[in-house]
Design a protein around this motif. Structure first.
Motif, PDB file in Angstrom:
ATOM      1  N   ALA A   1       0.878  -1.175   0.000  1.00 11.27           N
ATOM      2  CA  ALA A   1       0.000   0.000   0.000  1.00 11.27           C
ATOM      3  C   ALA A   1       0.911   1.219   0.000  1.00 11.27           C
ATOM      4  O   ALA A   1       1.794   1.343   0.856  1.00 11.27           O
ATOM      5  N   TYR A   2       0.693   2.130  -0.945  1.00  8.32           N
ATOM      6  CA  TYR A   2       1.598   3.262  -1.165  1.00  8.32           C
ATOM      7  C   TYR A   2       0.824   4.569  -1.138  1.00  8.32           C
ATOM      8  O   TYR A   2      -0.316   4.658  -1.606  1.00  8.32           O
ATOM      9  N   PHE A   3       1.472   5.619  -0.609  1.00  8.49           N
ATOM     10  CA  PHE A   3       0.893   6.960  -0.619  1.00  8.49           C
ATOM     11  C   PHE A   3       2.025   7.979  -0.703  1.00  8.49           C
ATOM     12  O   PHE A   3       3.064   7.814  -0.050  1.00  8.49           O
ATOM     13  N   ASP A   4       1.840   9.016  -1.512  1.00 10.15           N
ATOM     14  CA  ASP A   4       2.783  10.137  -1.479  1.00 10.15           C
ATOM     15  C   ASP A   4       2.046  11.456  -1.622  1.00 10.15           C
ATOM     16  O   ASP A   4       0.921  11.524  -2.139  1.00 10.15           O
ATOM     17  N   TYR A   5       2.703  12.496  -1.119  1.00  9.40           N
ATOM     18  CA  TYR A   5       2.182  13.863  -1.206  1.00  9.40           C
ATOM     19  C   TYR A   5       3.288  14.756  -1.742  1.00  9.40           C
ATOM     20  O   TYR A   5       4.396  14.785  -1.197  1.00  9.40           O
ATOM     21  N   ALA A   6       3.013  15.452  -2.840  1.00 11.23           N
ATOM     22  CA  ALA A   6       3.984  16.356  -3.454  1.00 11.23           C
ATOM     23  C   ALA A   6       3.490  17.784  -3.299  1.00 11.23           C
ATOM     24  O   ALA A   6       2.438  18.155  -3.849  1.00 11.23           O
ATOM     25  N   SER A   7       4.233  18.584  -2.539  1.00 16.43           N
ATOM     26  CA  SER A   7       3.882  19.996  -2.395  1.00 16.43           C
ATOM     27  C   SER A   7       4.377  20.768  -3.608  1.00 16.43           C
ATOM     28  O   SER A   7       5.351  20.378  -4.255  1.00 16.43           O
ATOM     29  N   SER A   8       3.717  21.861  -3.922  1.00 15.27           N
ATOM     30  CA  SER A   8       4.061  22.627  -5.118  1.00 15.27           C
ATOM     31  C   SER A   8       3.734  24.092  -4.885  1.00 15.27           C
ATOM     32  O   SER A   8       2.994  24.452  -3.966  1.00 15.27           O
ATOM     33  N   GLY A   9       4.271  24.946  -5.758  1.00 12.86           N
ATOM     34  CA  GLY A   9       3.966  26.363  -5.683  1.00 12.86           C
ATOM     35  C   GLY A   9       2.544  26.660  -6.133  1.00 12.86           C
ATOM     36  O   GLY A   9       1.885  25.835  -6.765  1.00 12.86           O
ATOM     37  N   MET A  10       2.062  27.837  -5.809  1.00 13.34           N
ATOM     38  CA  MET A  10       0.721  28.264  -6.214  1.00 13.34           C
ATOM     39  C   MET A  10       0.683  28.473  -7.732  1.00 13.34           C
ATOM     40  O   MET A  10       1.685  28.826  -8.355  1.00 13.34           O
ATOM     41  N   ILE A  11      -0.479  28.230  -8.303  1.00  6.19           N
ATOM     42  CA  ILE A  11      -0.658  28.393  -9.744  1.00  6.19           C
ATOM     43  C   ILE A  11      -1.752  29.443  -9.981  1.00  6.19           C
ATOM     44  O   ILE A  11      -2.731  29.518  -9.228  1.00  6.19           O
ATOM     45  N   GLU A  12      -1.560  30.256 -11.011  1.00  7.34           N
ATOM     46  CA  GLU A  12      -2.525  31.331 -11.268  1.00  7.34           C
ATOM     47  C   GLU A  12      -3.712  30.810 -12.057  1.00  7.34           C
ATOM     48  O   GLU A  12      -3.557  30.133 -13.077  1.00  7.34           O
TER      49      GLU A  12
END
Length: 338
Positions: free
Chosen positions: A195-206
């Protein structure tokens, strides 16, 4: 002192030095795989009838045991990129073995947890990538810090945590990170579940429709079941991905979340000592809010194994799309390791 005495002394000390250093020599290994392919038909008609020989991957690996506590790996990968044969660093990590009981720490450029287990069970990377890798859902490598090991003393439950740059093997150029996690269950010797999970944070998008900035983070979840019985191996892998505010449904609507999912089922079984049969079927939906963007991969192969380290596999790969012509590519794939 005469040469008759000096030469034997030098030879003796060289032999002693070699014996001492040989106890801690690095382990060198490598692998090569490629094909002879023929594009019978392509979705991009300009690629029809192209055929020829190609190397798809060449690995050269150095593994070194520094001490009982520390080990390291350095691997180079060569492959075709934009019509050129390029070489990159694939792995460069240091492992601290048993930093605490049953767990290791790794730092550097190393595999991600997403499909390392399923790819090993699949066993035919030289024919095709696993579904998450093939559709570029998660990269196979990331620069970061790993903690992995056993949650139980019998090794039936394992874990893998990683924090990475989310820049594959490239340089980091922002402050955002990707957080990976995997649980592996082995309730029986011939059964593996993950069972796998990931979270990728990113910059705001317009958002051009609302003239505001919105989140563009993403999550990926996946599960894998692998089973083997005598000469039969079977696996099924599925995933779901959500990317916040990643596309416009229409010219009159704001940014919306993009939802993707896919499933892959494969099997291979031994017909005799030197011949195996391989089959696989994938379905991928890159955006559940759009129509006719899905694709299906079909793969069938006969794997001839003249030596345990050499494979020659006539195969055919067919990829169908929601619209347009399918890709039909018969190949004779080859693989060897040393």
């Amino acid at each position: 002192m005469s040469k008759k005495i000096v030469l034997p002394i030098i030879t003796f000390f060289l032999m002693i030095s070699f014996q001492i250093s040989a106890q801690n020599l690095p382990k060198l290994s490598g692998l090569v795989f490629g094909d002879y392919f023929y594009n019978v038909q392509q979705n991009d008609n300009g690629k029809n009838d192209i055929n020829g020989f190609q190397f798809r991957r060449i690995y050269f690996t150095t593994d070194f045991k520094i001490s009982e506590k520390f080990s390291t790996r350095f691997r180079l990968e060569s492959s075709w990129q934009n019509s050129n044969f390029n070489t990159i660093v694939k792995d460069a990590w240091l492992k601290w073995n048993d930093i605490f009981e049953g767990s290791d720490v790794m730092v550097g450029l190393s595999p991600t947890p997403a499909f390392s287990i399923s790819e090993e069970a699949w066993g035919y990377r030289f024919l095709e990538k696993t579904i998450l890798d093939y559709n570029k859902i998660v990269s196979s490598r990331d620069m970061g810090l790993d903690l992995k090991g056993d949650l139980t003393t019998n090794g039936k439950i394992k874990y893998w945590l990683k924090i990475g740059n989310n820049s594959k093997s490239g340089l980091e150029n922002d402050k955002f990170k990707r957080y990976y996690s995997l649980l592996q269950f082995s309730p029986a010797k011939n059964l593996t579940l993950t069972a796998y999970f990931d979270y990728a944070s990113s910059g705001m998008i317009e958002d051009g429709f609302t003239n505001s900035y919105k989140n563009n983070n993403s999550i990926v979840t996946s599960a894998f079941v692998g089973y083997s019985y005598k000469e039969l191996n079977f696996g099924i892998e599925t995933f779901y991905r959500k990317i916040e505010n990643n596309f416009y449904k229409s010219s009159t609507s704001p940014l919306a979340d993009q939802n993707s999912y896919g499933v892959s089922a494969w099997s291979h079984f031994r017909l005799n000592e030197k011949l195996k049969f391989v089959c696989r079927l994938d379905y991928y939906e890159p955006n559940s809010d759009l129509s006719k963007d899905e694709n299906t991969l079909i793969l069938a192969a006969a794997d001839f194994v003249p030596d345990k380290s050499v494979h020659i596999a006539p195969n055919i790969e067919i990829v169908t799309y929601g619209s347009g012509d399918p890709d039909i590519v018969p190949r004779i794939s080859f693989y060897w390791k040393f």
